[in-house]
Design a protein around this motif. Structure first.
Motif, mmCIF file in Angstrom:
data_model
loop_
_atom_site.group_PDB
_atom_site.id
_atom_site.type_symbol
_atom_site.label_atom_id
_atom_site.label_comp_id
_atom_site.label_asym_id
_atom_site.label_seq_id
_atom_site.Cartn_x
_atom_site.Cartn_y
_atom_site.Cartn_z
ATOM 1 N N THR A 1 0.722 -1.072 -0.059
ATOM 2 C CA THR A 1 0.012 0.030 0.001
ATOM 3 C C THR A 1 0.909 1.270 0.152
ATOM 4 O OG1 THR A 1 -0.026 -0.187 2.391
ATOM 5 C CG2 THR A 1 -2.055 -1.141 1.087
ATOM 6 N N GLN B 1 0.922 0.058 6.649
ATOM 7 C CA GLN B 1 0.130 -0.103 5.621
ATOM 8 C C GLN B 1 -1.493 0.540 6.019
ATOM 9 O OE1 GLN B 1 0.571 -3.972 6.859
ATOM 10 N NE2 GLN B 1 2.413 -3.514 6.829
ATOM 11 N N GLY C 1 -3.022 -1.410 -3.853
ATOM 12 C CA GLY C 1 -1.763 -1.557 -3.643
ATOM 13 C C GLY C 1 -1.325 -1.498 -5.069
#
Length: 230
Positions: free
Chosen positions: A168, A223, A228
């Protein structure tokens, strides 16, 4: 991604809660889909299936690297049971299926799948992840590692049987800057080395000892969200 002329080796990860599908509809980039089992909003199987039906198109399926069959974070045995329950329905849609390796998967057989996706807790996968990737590669499966958000992790994985990663990172850095930095990670990982994954045999490490030796988390290891980049 198309407008930024991002490197073609940077592919796209989507999921049930990604509103726009422009990154996979307006380019010819390979793509994959998570199931969002780690979402802070909770996992909903029907939403996941509806998401897959939105992208159920022959041209898109041809570029799909995999979809992650719903898993149970932190529990390999429950994940294996969930895979056997969901895989038949998802296979009928025609997507390549990824089996998520969660804590305890080293004690289990790999089910019929197309991709072995290394998830699990950090201490567990740093202890046994390389061995699991090697086993999956030996069985002819493609391999993928999730939650990879730093050049350090990409560099480490370049010594393993790892075909692709996602994370991410662009959620923190922005797509333009993040794609540029991720490309530099890829160049570093592809630099010529004296030894590679095919030259090494891995071993299982002691998780307790490894946990004591792990460095403090870095900003890049954080994250957030569900989108992502492979």
């Amino acid at each position: 991604m198309h407008d930024l002329d991002a490197h073609p080796d940077i592919e796209v990860m989507t999921g049930p809660r990604v509103g726009g599908l422009g990154s996979i509809l307006t380019s010819q980039r390979p793509w994959a889909s998570d199931c969002d089992a780690l979402s802070k909003h909770g996992f909903h199987y029907d939403e996941f299936v509806e998401h897959l039906r939105r992208v159920h198109d022959p041209e898109l399926i041809a570029r799909c690297q995999f979809v992650v069959v719903p898993d149970v974070p932190g529990c390999g045995r429950s994940t294996l049971a969930a895979f056997h329950a969901a895989a038949p329905e998802l296979a009928e849609l025609g997507f390549p299926l990824a089996y998520c390796l969660q804590d305890g998967a080293e004690e289990l057989e790999l089910p019929p799948c197309d991709v072995a996706f290394l998830g699990g807790s950090d201490p567990w996968r740093e202890a046994v992840g390389a061995a699991l990737l090697e086993r999956a590669a030996d069985q002819g499966l493609r391999t993928h590692v999730g939650r990879v958000n730093s050049a350090r992790r990409v560099r480490h994985l370049s010594f393993c049987h790892c075909d692709s990663v996602d994370g991410t990172y662009v959620g923190f850095r922005g797509v333009e800057r993040g794609a540029r930095e991720i490309r530099s990670w890829q160049r570093g990982a592809s630099d010529e080395k004296l030894l590679g994954a095919s030259d090494l045999r891995v071993m299982t490490l002691d998780r307790a000892r490894l946990a004591r030796c792990r460095p403090a988390p870095r900003w890049g290891e954080m994250q957030s969200g569900t989108e992502g980049r492979l």
